[in-house]
Design a protein around this motif. Structure first.
Motif, PDB file in Angstrom:
ATOM      1  N   UNK A 226       0.812  -1.222   0.000  1.00 47.30           N
ATOM      2  CA  UNK A 226       0.000   0.000   0.000  1.00 47.30           C
ATOM      3  C   UNK A 226       0.845   1.272   0.000  1.00 47.30           C
ATOM      4  N   UNK A 227       2.164   1.115  -0.015  1.00 48.55           N
ATOM      5  CA  UNK A 227       3.077   2.264  -0.022  1.00 48.55           C
ATOM      6  C   UNK A 227       3.635   2.445  -1.425  1.00 48.55           C
ATOM      7  N   UNK A 228       3.488   3.643  -1.982  1.00 49.23           N
ATOM      8  CA  UNK A 228       4.010   3.912  -3.324  1.00 49.23           C
ATOM      9  C   UNK A 228       5.467   4.339  -3.291  1.00 49.23           C
ATOM     10  N   UNK A 229       5.840   5.137  -2.282  1.00 53.04           N
ATOM     11  CA  UNK A 229       7.180   5.729  -2.261  1.00 53.04           C
ATOM     12  C   UNK A 229       7.676   5.868  -0.832  1.00 53.04           C
ATOM     13  N   UNK A 230       8.975   5.699  -0.661  1.00 53.17           N
ATOM     14  CA  UNK A 230       9.668   5.999   0.589  1.00 53.17           C
ATOM     15  C   UNK A 230      10.713   7.066   0.306  1.00 53.17           C
ATOM     16  N   UNK A 231      10.722   8.117   1.129  1.00 57.77           N
ATOM     17  CA  UNK A 231      11.806   9.097   1.094  1.00 57.77           C
ATOM     18  C   UNK A 231      12.570   8.955   2.404  1.00 57.77           C
ATOM     19  N   UNK A 232      13.857   8.668   2.304  1.00 55.57           N
ATOM     20  CA  UNK A 232      14.692   8.469   3.482  1.00 55.57           C
ATOM     21  C   UNK A 232      16.048   9.113   3.240  1.00 55.57           C
ATOM     22  N   UNK A 233      16.944   8.995   4.214  1.00 51.31           N
ATOM     23  CA  UNK A 233      18.265   9.594   4.045  1.00 51.31           C
ATOM     24  C   UNK A 233      19.273   8.543   3.606  1.00 51.31           C
ATOM     25  N   UNK A 234      20.432   9.007   3.194  1.00 54.83           N
ATOM     26  CA  UNK A 234      21.422   8.144   2.548  1.00 54.83           C
ATOM     27  C   UNK A 234      22.084   7.157   3.495  1.00 54.83           C
ATOM     28  N   UNK A 235      21.837   7.275   4.802  1.00 51.90           N
ATOM     29  CA  UNK A 235      22.426   6.334   5.754  1.00 51.90           C
ATOM     30  C   UNK A 235      21.626   5.037   5.868  1.00 51.90           C
ATOM     31  N   UNK A 236      20.475   4.961   5.222  1.00 53.78           N
ATOM     32  CA  UNK A 236      19.665   3.739   5.278  1.00 53.78           C
ATOM     33  C   UNK A 236      20.435   2.578   4.660  1.00 53.78           C
ATOM     34  N   UNK A 237      20.263   1.395   5.231  1.00 52.05           N
ATOM     35  CA  UNK A 237      20.996   0.223   4.770  1.00 52.05           C
ATOM     36  C   UNK A 237      20.611  -0.179   3.355  1.00 52.05           C
TER      37      UNK A 237
END
Length: 254
Positions: A226-237
């Protein structure tokens, strides 16, 4: 540094290490020993830690960190995420939904400062307060029962208010996002209201700093489909992000 920010950093250190010392905190936070001792007492009064000689240990019960203490944690990353999210609100987007959280709060401030006409639906009291003075924003607040930890309005009243609404985009903050576990939060009532907000959207965008990626909180809000997009920072694995992409989520890192 403000006391509220110090308290959040102390709790963050406790969550990672289980113990803190006055000496280390004095150096790390550039505060006097007397200030650190007052901070520890304030947190002990809220049952968020237990003071010891020369420091403190984590409370036996793990509490969700109240939002007022989360402000300032990963702040630079949250600002970048919010700015990237704001760029998605193009001229073709006429209505958005904003769930509660520190990153969605930054997004609300970014949207409010643009000055363009936009309908915003939110169940977050602090976001409503920020946007209520923006004349270009057509603001709708759900109503519901107040959840002090997140400043969100939740429960059946909020859920009914969201029924029948249609929004172009919904931006949601979460406590965990995982390819197999979906998106999750600490409170089951909040999870239900968040899911009702998601169901109003043509597209759901999750805003989560890297500390949330690959984690699962107590209650699932929705499956990852049900999620189209994730915006996160560059430290995510990288492995976590690849699994999310394989599950069909568009991932943007900033």
């Amino acid at each position: 540094m403000r006391q509220q920010e110090r308290l959040g950093l102390i709790l963050d250190r406790l969550a990672k290490h289980g113990t803190v010392s006055v000496l280390d905190l004095t150096t790390e936070l550039s505060a006097s020993p007397a200030s650190i001792r007052r901070d520890l007492k304030a947190l002990e009064d809220q049952q968020l830690l237990k003071r010891t000689h020369g420091g403190a240990v984590a409370a036996e019960v793990i509490y969700e960190l109240p939002m007022r203490y989360r402000t300032g944690r990963h702040q630079e990353e949250k600002n970048r995420i919010a700015q990237a999210a704001a760029r998605l609100v193009t001229d073709s987007v006429h209505s958005v939904g904003l769930g509660g959280g520190t990153t969605t709060t930054e997004l609300a401030r970014a949207l409010g400062s643009v000055g363009r006409s936009l309908k915003v639906v939110t169940n977050a009291l602090n976001i409503a307060g920020d946007l209520s003075v923006r004349s270009a924003i057509d603001l709708v607040v759900t109503g519901g029962s107040v959840r002090p930890e997140s400043y969100e309005l939740v429960g059946p009243i909020a859920d009914r208010a969201l029924a029948g609404i249609h929004l172009d985009l919904v931006f949601l903050g979460v406590d965990g996002i995982d390819a197999t576990g979906g998106i999750s939060t600490h409170d089951e009532v909040e999870a239900q209201t968040d899911h009702c907000l998601m169901q109003t959207a043509t597209r759901v965008v999750v805003l989560a700093d890297s500390s949330k990626v690959g984690n699962r909180a107590f209650t699932r809000i929705a499956p990852i489909e049900e999620v189209a997009m994730l915006i996160t920072d560059s430290a995510a694995g990288a492995p976590d992000l690849e699994r999310l992409r394989a599950a069909g989520v568009e991932v943007i890192t900033v």
